[in-house]
Design an enzyme around this catalytic site. Structure first.
Site, PDB file in Angstrom:
ATOM      1  N   HIS A  84      43.186  38.910  35.899  1.00 31.02           N
ATOM      2  CA  HIS A  84      42.880  37.671  34.801  1.00 31.02           C
ATOM      3  C   HIS A  84      43.642  38.162  33.612  1.00 31.02           C
ATOM      4  CE1 HIS A  84      40.380  40.556  32.899  1.00 31.02           C
ATOM      5  NE2 HIS A  84      39.601  40.795  33.823  1.00 31.02           N
ATOM      6  N   CYS A  93      38.828  45.276  37.040  1.00 35.43           N
ATOM      7  CA  CYS A  93      39.918  44.254  37.018  1.00 35.43           C
ATOM      8  C   CYS A  93      41.179  44.757  36.494  1.00 35.43           C
ATOM      9  CB  CYS A  93      39.528  42.964  36.329  1.00 35.43           C
ATOM     10  SG  CYS A  93      37.984  42.399  37.238  1.00 35.43           S
TER      11      CYS A  93
END
Length: 339
Positions: A153, A161
């Site tokens: 992201h 992440c």
């Protein structure tokens, strides 16, 4: 003509109503985002690179991620039918340490092989744009690993992440989107602790994840040798690649591997690198002495963080100035491991 104009006005009003309702519901950050965020074209300079390398926007892609180097690579199939490197993106933030993700809340960014389809793209991400890696995969689920919503992201904040900044993920998203629109049903993501060279393997020979990394290296080698997306299978609680199994694909990731045939070229590369690893170990190549308290950051972003500070970097990496996650760790990692 009047009827056409009336239809157009009604259609425009309806579209505006939908966009406004989405905005008010908090699904996205602005009305403009509904129209532009997920449909930005591939930048002209990147299209130029594709043309130079005999690639098309619709041709298939493979993504490779390297934690230690804090880099994400996009590879694209060219006219020869092989994959070639299109672009390398510096990673602003990943969390955890080298090694696989095993349980929810451990802040580990996953390592392994994943397949991302169009349903895993998120145009309304909290972090600008994102796509889900699909962790846990079939093998990880069989091993009892837990966790969800592990993403690539935007911004520069991570809790398991891979954060590539808003600008970076927007460009990556556009390339991914066009490949999936072009007919690729899913693209493969290969997530590694580091470049799987004999030198890096030898330096990390004492790490408890060495056997797992040795399995990942076979997939890495398969791609390096063939420049084709390796076929991923699971058996005996590990990854196996480009195998032809007698009696069909193994159904249980934990069961014994059935008899199979392996690519001679890939097997040769593995044997050659294994010999080189042993040679390096025998020569006394030092064991890696670094450790991580909470992940890493590409040197280019580390330099900006050091010189400009947290707020300035947050503004440069996120349109909504998402705070940098654990900036002190980002500057300190990797740190010297305790003896």
């Amino acid at each position: 003509m009047k009827r056409v104009r009336a239809i157009f006005r009604r259609s425009h009003a309806y579209s505006l109503l939908i966009a406004t309702s989405l905005f008010l519901s908090g699904c996205v950050s602005s009305v403009m985002d509904v129209d532009t965020r997920a449909i930005q074209p591939i930048p002209a300079r990147l299209m130029g690179e594709m043309n130079k390398k005999s690639m098309s926007p619709s041709s298939p892609i493979v993504v490779r991620i390297f934690k230690q180097e804090s880099e994400l690579e996009i590879w694209k199939r060219d006219r020869s039918g092989r994959f070639a490197l299109l672009k390398t993106y510096p990673m602003c933030r990943w969390s955890g340490k080298l090694g696989p993700k095993k349980q929810n809340g451990d802040r580990q960014a996953p390592e392994g092989f994943y397949h991302v389809n169009v349903n895993m793209l998120n145009p309304k991400s909290q972090y600008y744009l994102s796509f889900n890696l699909g962790y846990p995969n079939k093998l990880e689920s069989a091993l009892g690993y837990t966790g969800e919503a592990l993403m690539v992201h935007g911004a520069c904040s991570s809790s398991g992440c891979y954060a590539l900044t808003d600008d970076g993920v927007a460009e990556i998203y556009s390339v991914v989107r066009e490949a999936l629109k072009g007919g690729q049903t899913s693209f493969q993501v290969q997530a590694y602790p580091f470049k799987m060279t004999p030198s890096n393997m030898a330096k990390n020979r004492n790490d408890p994840n060495f056997a797992f990394w040795s399995d990942l290296k076979k997939g890495y080698d398969a791609f390096e040798v063939t420049r084709q997306q390796p076929k991923v299978s699971y058996c005996e609680g590990r990854y196996v690649f480009d195998r032809t199994f007698e009696g069909g694909e193994p159904s249980d990731p934990l069961a014994a591997c059935p008899p199979s045939l392996e690519s001679p070229a890939v097997a040769s590369r593995w044997q050659s690198d294994a010999a080189e690893i042993q040679k390096l170990i025998a020569s006394g190549v030092p064991v890696a002495t670094h450790a991580y308290s909470d992940g890493g950051m590409h040197p280019s972003f580390r330099k900006l963080l050091q010189s400009s500070g947290e707020k300035a970097l947050a503004k440069r990496t996120s349109q909504t100035a998402v705070p940098i996650s654990r900036p002190d760790a980002a500057l300190a990692d990797p740190h010297a491991a305790a003896e």
